[in-house]
Scaffold this motif. Structure first.
Motif, mmCIF file in Angstrom:
data_model
loop_
_atom_site.group_PDB
_atom_site.id
_atom_site.type_symbol
_atom_site.label_atom_id
_atom_site.label_comp_id
_atom_site.label_asym_id
_atom_site.label_seq_id
_atom_site.Cartn_x
_atom_site.Cartn_y
_atom_site.Cartn_z
ATOM 1 N N HIS A 148 17.926 15.415 -55.356
ATOM 2 C CA HIS A 148 16.657 15.581 -54.639
ATOM 3 C C HIS A 148 15.878 16.763 -55.189
ATOM 4 N N ILE A 205 15.331 13.180 -39.585
ATOM 5 C CA ILE A 205 15.111 13.197 -41.033
ATOM 6 C C ILE A 205 16.397 13.585 -41.756
ATOM 7 N N CYS A 241 16.028 11.338 -53.425
ATOM 8 C CA CYS A 241 15.023 11.278 -52.362
ATOM 9 C C CYS A 241 13.975 12.363 -52.511
ATOM 10 N N ASN A 297 12.068 1.963 -42.793
ATOM 11 C CA ASN A 297 11.416 2.797 -43.803
ATOM 12 C C ASN A 297 10.767 1.986 -44.912
ATOM 13 N N THR A 301 18.418 10.711 -43.302
ATOM 14 C CA THR A 301 18.175 10.580 -44.740
ATOM 15 C C THR A 301 19.476 10.583 -45.522
ATOM 16 N N GLY A 337 13.321 8.487 -46.665
ATOM 17 C CA GLY A 337 13.498 8.457 -45.218
ATOM 18 C C GLY A 337 14.761 7.734 -44.814
ATOM 19 N N CYS A 338 14.683 7.041 -43.706
ATOM 20 C CA CYS A 338 15.849 6.354 -43.166
ATOM 21 C C CYS A 338 15.389 5.309 -42.160
ATOM 22 N N SER A 394 15.402 6.605 -52.725
ATOM 23 C CA SER A 394 15.655 6.513 -51.281
ATOM 24 C C SER A 394 14.619 7.355 -50.559
#
Length: 340
Positions: free
Chosen positions: A241, A148, A263, A103, A152, A290-291, A288
């Protein structure tokens, strides 16, 4: 094959497209089985793409498929195997990619379903290196939430926030897809979880999900509740988030040296930060996005161990637009999954 195409802002159509050619060297051809909806789908539907894209565009940024065929040089995957495709179109050759930090790719070509053709189509070819095998015992509707959602959360809580067993974590929007996954992952290692919601019906579901304390942020100040239930100490981790609406309260909810990982910014992208509080209390704030492929595999592994995503609704492809509208209205608890 059928494909759900975005022709213009808020103009989704179910169209027929020709099947793709045979997969090339290093590629696999997937028959897509299900896609899971995310706020990135809502953004794309509204026309909020952050880079140039060509319409019509197949939507869907997260999903699961079955390998139909493999191209030359592909040895790790075989026809009939179920896989989760990685939505980031990474280069695979830059230093972050080589180090497994996908990512942070320095030459990413976009996100599928947002900048480039996504997963809501019958078949597609993509690099085999961007496919993660689904373990036995994980059903397709749940595996669709790994690319996702689970990835995530895994990256946020464990790579970035370094959540430890026994800690106290404040999870915002506990009824969202990633919020509900965060609750389950944190409870699985023995953490105390404070969840925030915006409706009383969601509060009851959050308690059933495993939240030790639930705050309806429309009725109570979550930061006050967080400090009260921790004996004025504050929480170890905030899973953020939401954005501007919760930012200052999230900082106030943290203990000395506490960690906040974020995120998203669904309530607004700009928020004031008390810098004196930041450095005096030695707070750690981490962004942060995505992953990694490793996180996707870790998320699937947790599903196989029994930590499953919360599924609100499973819809057929023809009702994809209905799912997006429900997600946009926030009248949902957990994930909406669309089957192909």
């Amino acid at each position: 094959m059928r494909a759900l195409l975005l022709h213009a802002d808020r103009d989704l159509r179910l169209d027929d497209l020709p099947d793709p050619p045979a997969p090339g060297p290093g590629e696999v051809q997937l028959a897509m089985r299900a896609v899971a909806l995310n706020h990135i789908d809502v953004w794309g539907w509204r026309g909020m793409a952050f880079a140039r894209r060509t319409l019509p565009l197949a939507v869907g940024a997260e999903g699961v498929g079955e390998v139909l065929a493999v191209g030359e040089g592909v040895a790790a995957l075989r026809p009939g195997q179920r896989v989760v495709p990685y939505g980031g179109m990474t280069c695979g050759t830059c230093r972050p990619c080589r180090e497994g930090r996908d990512n942070l790719c320095e030459d990413v070509a976009g996100v599928r379903g947002f900048h480039a053709p996504g997963f809501a189509q019958g078949r597609l070819n993509l690099p085999a290196r961007l496919c993660v095998a689904v373990p036995d015992g994980v059903v397709e509707e749940e595996a669709a939430c790994a690319g996702i959602t689970f990835g995530t959360v895994q990256h946020m809580l464990f790579d970035n926030a370094r959540l430890e067993p026994g800690e106290t974590v404040l999870v915002h929007a506990a009824g969202s897809g990633i919020g509900s996954a965060a609750v389950r992952m944190a409870k699985a290692i023995g953490c105390t979880v404070i969840g925030t919601v915006g409706d009383e019906w969601k509060a009851q579901k959050a308690r059933e999900l495993g939240c030790d304390h639930v705050v309806n942020y429309n009725l109570d100040r979550f930061e006050s509740v967080a400090r009260r239930v921790t004996g004025k100490r504050g929480v170890d981790v905030v899973f953020e988030h939401v954005g501007a609406a919760t930012w200052q309260g999230s900082l106030l909810a943290l203990r000395m040296g506490g960690r906040l990982v974020t995120c998203g910014s669904t309530s607004g992208v700009n928020a004031d930060t008390n810098l004196m509080m930041l450095f005096q209390r030695q707070l750690r704030l981490t962004g942060s996005f995505g992953c990694t492929l490793r996180n996707v595999a870790e998320g699937l592994g947790k599903m196989a161990q029994g930590i499953r995503p919360v599924l609100d609704t499973v819809l057929p492809l023809e009702r994809f637009g209905e799912g997006l509208a429900r997600l946009e209205s926030r009248n949902v608890f957990g994930k909406i999954v669309v089957t192909l």
